[in-house]
Design an enzyme around this catalytic site. Structure first.
Site, PDB file in Angstrom:
ATOM      1  N   ASN A   1       0.848  -1.201   0.000  1.00 33.51           N
ATOM      2  CA  ASN A   1       0.000   0.000   0.000  1.00 33.51           C
ATOM      3  C   ASN A   1       0.887   1.256   0.000  1.00 33.51           C
ATOM      4  OD1 ASN A   1      -2.295   1.532  -0.043  1.00 33.51           O
ATOM      5  ND2 ASN A   1      -3.118   0.771   1.899  1.00 33.51           N
TER       6      ASN A   1
ATOM      7  N   HIS B   1      -8.354   3.536   8.450  1.00 35.47           N
ATOM      8  CA  HIS B   1      -8.867   2.261   7.963  1.00 35.47           C
ATOM      9  C   HIS B   1     -10.299   1.999   8.415  1.00 35.47           C
ATOM     10  CE1 HIS B   1      -4.738   1.138   6.772  1.00 35.47           C
ATOM     11  NE2 HIS B   1      -5.317   0.246   6.009  1.00 35.47           N
TER      12      HIS B   1
END
Length: 462
Positions: A285, A316
């Site tokens: 990521n 998140h």
């Protein structure tokens, strides 16, 4: 958040001190107040955007479908939050901070004029990255939209003017085909093998009671490895979509081969064969890691690692498993850094010893990563603690002991280094653009292009 509230306090102090003054409503005082608001708008933007995302996450998790992965509005909201906040910081760096106070990475990404409404909406809501991203810098996006990205990259192979690649624009067809092939293989792996190796089996009562420790750790590794291809599929497909539209070109390598990894989000080979916790995080990521570095790590006044992991957990979502994963990640990161700084130099002299060292660190890294991210997959507190308690919190305890035994050296926060996956804009070019009121004209003169090319080439070398 602390800086935001602090700025509010200072602003109200200023207003209160001037309230009883006869000249309170003079243009000068009003301008000072507006300047204070504008100078701190990036903090308000950051708090509001992250707060709104959190409200969306709470709504999705605790009202609609707790414990279920689904494609809904929260995914695009996470990407838009990254774009809004990163652009806010870039505008703040470019318009409200002195050039000498910026780090090299902040200086090269600083935006020197306020974007128009069309530019702002285009950057945040363009079709290429609206669903799965990946994040890109505003300068990269505007350079691509204005058609200057290929001209700026023509001579990266040798740092000199070269007409070899100036005749035609580079084609993304080969890069797109390769990435679509990776997508197909990742999807096939996910649809066949992943379902046969569920992560939940790690907390199965019968498995924990009968399996030996080596078997349990081996299954832990393979089950978490099998859970990764769905991310490989999504991020690689998003990268391929951008490349197909012509976005993502990062110049030529030393052999003259085109590179389409400007906004790539992962490097699969480095992930699967990483020999350190940092190496894994640097290749997983990637654009989100760069966002965390730019808006948090480089700007944190204390405990940047802890603050960065907490921000990552908030971004998140609101599942407890996310917070358990990222808090565990803090321990793992600090312990791995301490071991690497204090031990690694003893094992790199001999090639044979270094190979053994790399094999051991690869095994340790893969087990540590798998151990850390189990709560990220299980989501809830009870199954996560069931797993950790069945392992007697062994890696948590080991990490704490490592931090007690080995001194942790103070590390630079990356302020001296350029980020290799982002373009670097020269100081002379910035000063020239500032004198010209920082208009992003598509007719830049040849001197500006030479400066940009040279700066990009230096960044690639680093």
């Amino acid at each position: 958040t602390i800086e935001c509230f602090r700025s509010y306090v200072e602003m109200f102090k200023t207003v209160n001190s001037c309230w009883h003054s006869p000249s309170f409503l003079t243009a000068k005082n009003i301008w000072h107040i507006l300047q204070g608001l504008l100078a701190n708008q990036f903090s308000y933007c950051f708090v509001f955007a992250l707060g709104y995302l959190t409200v969306c996450q709470i709504t999705r998790v605790y009202i609609f479908d707790y414990g279920q992965y689904s494609a809904d509005f929260s995914g695009p909201m996470m990407i838009i939050t990254q774009k809004i906040t990163s652009l806010a910081f870039e505008i703040h760096d470019g318009m409200f901070r002195k050039n000498e106070d910026l780090t090299p990475s902040q200086r090269c990404l600083a935006v020197r004029r306020m974007p128009s409404l069309l530019e702002y909406l285009s950057y945040n809501c363009n079709f290429m990255g609206i669903l799965a991203g990946p994040l890109c810098s505003y300068k990269d996006y505007i350079t691509f939209i204005e058609g200057r990205s290929y001209q700026l990259q023509q001579s990266e192979a040798n740092g000199k003017e070269d007409t070899k690649y100036e005749q035609t624009d580079p084609s993304p067809n080969i890069a797109v085909a390769q990435k679509l092939l990776i997508c197909g293989l990742s999807l096939l792996f996910h649809m066949t093998i992943t379902k046969t190796l569920p992560v939940e089996y790690n907390i199965d009562d019968n498995f924990r009671a009968t399996a030996s420790w080596p078997i349990r750790f081996f299954y832990l590794y393979v089950s978490l490895m099998a859970a990764r291809p769905k991310y490989y599929f999504a991020w690689t497909l998003a990268d391929a979509i951008n490349n197909a539209a012509g976005f993502g070109f990062r110049g030529y390598d030393k052999n003259g081969v085109t590179r389409w990894d400007l906004i790539s989000n992962l490097r699969i080979q480095q992930i699967e064969f990483s020999t350190s916790f940092k190496m894994f995080l640097d290749n997983w990521n990637i654009q989100t890691a760069l966002w965390l570095k730019r808006v948090c790590y480089e700007r944190a006044t204390f405990s940047p690692t802890i603050q960065t992991f907490i921000l990552s957990a908030i971004w998140h979502g609101v599942y407890p498993g996310y917070y358990l994963t990222f808090l565990t990640g803090v321990l793992m990161t600090l312990a791995a850094r301490a071991i690497r700084n204090n031990i690694r130099h003893y094992f790199i002299e001999s090639p044979a010893v270094k190979v053994c060292y790399d094999i051991i660190t690869w095994m340790a890294t893969q087990v540590a990563i798998s151990y850390t991210v189990v709560p990220f997959v299980l989501l809830s507190v009870k199954p996560s603690f069931t797993f950790y308690s069945s392992c007697y919190f062994c890696l948590h305890i080991a990490s704490i002991l490592v931090l007690l035994v080995f001194p942790l050296k103070r590390t630079q926060k990356g302020s001296k280094k350029h980020e290799s996956v982002q373009p670097v804009w020269s100081k002379k070019l910035e000063e020239e653009n500032l004198l010209q009121k920082n208009s992003y004209s598509t007719t830049n003169n040849s001197f500006s292009q030479k400066q940009e090319i040279t700066c990009r080439y230096q960044a690639l070398k680093q």
